[in-house]
Write an enzyme that holds these catalytic residues in place. Structure first.
Site, PDB file in Angstrom:
ATOM      1  N   HIS A  29     -28.830  72.982  17.467  1.00  0.00           N
ATOM      2  CA  HIS A  29     -28.019  72.117  16.601  1.00  0.00           C
ATOM      3  C   HIS A  29     -28.129  72.463  15.117  1.00  0.00           C
ATOM      4  O   HIS A  29     -28.555  71.665  14.291  1.00  0.00           O
ATOM      5  CB  HIS A  29     -28.386  70.651  16.842  1.00  0.00           C
ATOM      6  CG  HIS A  29     -27.905  70.122  18.153  1.00  0.00           C
ATOM      7  ND1 HIS A  29     -27.782  68.789  18.429  1.00  0.00           N
ATOM      8  CD2 HIS A  29     -27.509  70.767  19.289  1.00  0.00           C
ATOM      9  CE1 HIS A  29     -27.339  68.615  19.668  1.00  0.00           C
ATOM     10  NE2 HIS A  29     -27.165  69.818  20.202  1.00  0.00           N
ATOM     11  N   GLN A  41     -29.373  78.410  19.728  1.00  0.00           N
ATOM     12  CA  GLN A  41     -28.035  78.260  19.154  1.00  0.00           C
ATOM     13  C   GLN A  41     -27.956  78.822  17.735  1.00  0.00           C
ATOM     14  O   GLN A  41     -26.934  78.681  17.071  1.00  0.00           O
ATOM     15  CB  GLN A  41     -27.646  76.780  19.161  1.00  0.00           C
ATOM     16  CG  GLN A  41     -27.511  76.206  20.555  1.00  0.00           C
ATOM     17  CD  GLN A  41     -27.253  74.711  20.551  1.00  0.00           C
ATOM     18  OE1 GLN A  41     -27.312  74.044  19.528  1.00  0.00           O
ATOM     19  NE2 GLN A  41     -26.965  74.168  21.730  1.00  0.00           N
TER      20      GLN A  41
END
Length: 216
Positions: free
Chosen positions: A119, A52
């Site tokens: 995250h 991510q």
């Protein structure tokens, strides 16, 4: 509107209504009002574009029309193999055929860094008083999740910063033993949407996770 972008993550309208877009793989693009996508402007410093991570949010300085300053967040790889969310600032020269970003400096780095590609957050929102709100993820691993409740870390936090990356005045935990003075709220998972409510000046955020929204 436009085609050929590589994982666009954030965008901002420039004063002339062109759109500045971040590509998570590590470049900025300017999309014209006719939908034409301009050449890539590589992010500096380089981004950690795994999982991510990558080039994430971008925000224009409230005085962008006169100073051309923009801010962006990105996942940064450290020499020990860990990574963190960082905030950079630079001057955008959007004229001409090949836009450029100059005078780049990193004004903030999330602590601690963590060996995870998940995250990172992250959004930048300017409050009416010019304070910069920054949202940070808790890195998604069992060992790091609980640190969202630890005021000695940046994991799972919203920070209140000045434009130079220093703690903003008025943060609620400033002066508390063991607490980082830049923390504005804590106990978050992975905030990927944030906006100021115009009528009240309150910050609204949306967690990337099992619960929908929170307001402060």
């Amino acid at each position: 509107m436009a085609k050929g972008l590589d994982t666009p993550w954030a965008m901002q309208f420039l004063p002339d209504r062109r759109i500045l877009v971040t590509e998570r793989s590590g470049g900025f693009r300017i999309v014209g009002r006719d939908g034409r996508v301009g050449p890539a402007v590589p992010a500096s410093p380089p981004v950690f574009a795994e999982g991510q991570g990558g080039l994430l949010d971008v925000a224009l300085d409230p005085d962008f029309a006169t100073n051309d300053i923009l801010y962006w967040t990105f996942a940064e790889r450290r020499a020990d193999g860990t990574s963190n969310t960082a905030v950079a600032r630079g001057i955008l020269n959007a004229g001409g055929a090949r836009p450029q970003i100059s005078d780049v400096s990193v004004i903030f780095r999330q602590q601690p860094s963590w060996k995870s590609h998940l995250h990172f957050g992250s959004r930048i929102v300017f409050a009416p008083d010019g304070k910069l709100f920054l949202t940070l993820g808790e890195r998604s691993l069992p060992e790091s999740r609980g640190l969202s409740q630890d005021l000695g870390t940046h994991l799972g936090k919203v920070l209140g910063l000045e434009k130079d990356g220093s703690p903003a005045a008025g943060n609620p935990f400033a002066g508390r033993d063991g607490a980082r003075p830049e923390i504005w709220s804590y106990g978050h998972r992975n905030i990927q949407t944030a906006a100021i409510e115009p009528a009240t000046g309150r910050l609204w955020v949306v967690e990337h996770g099992p619960r929908a929204a929170a307001t402060n």
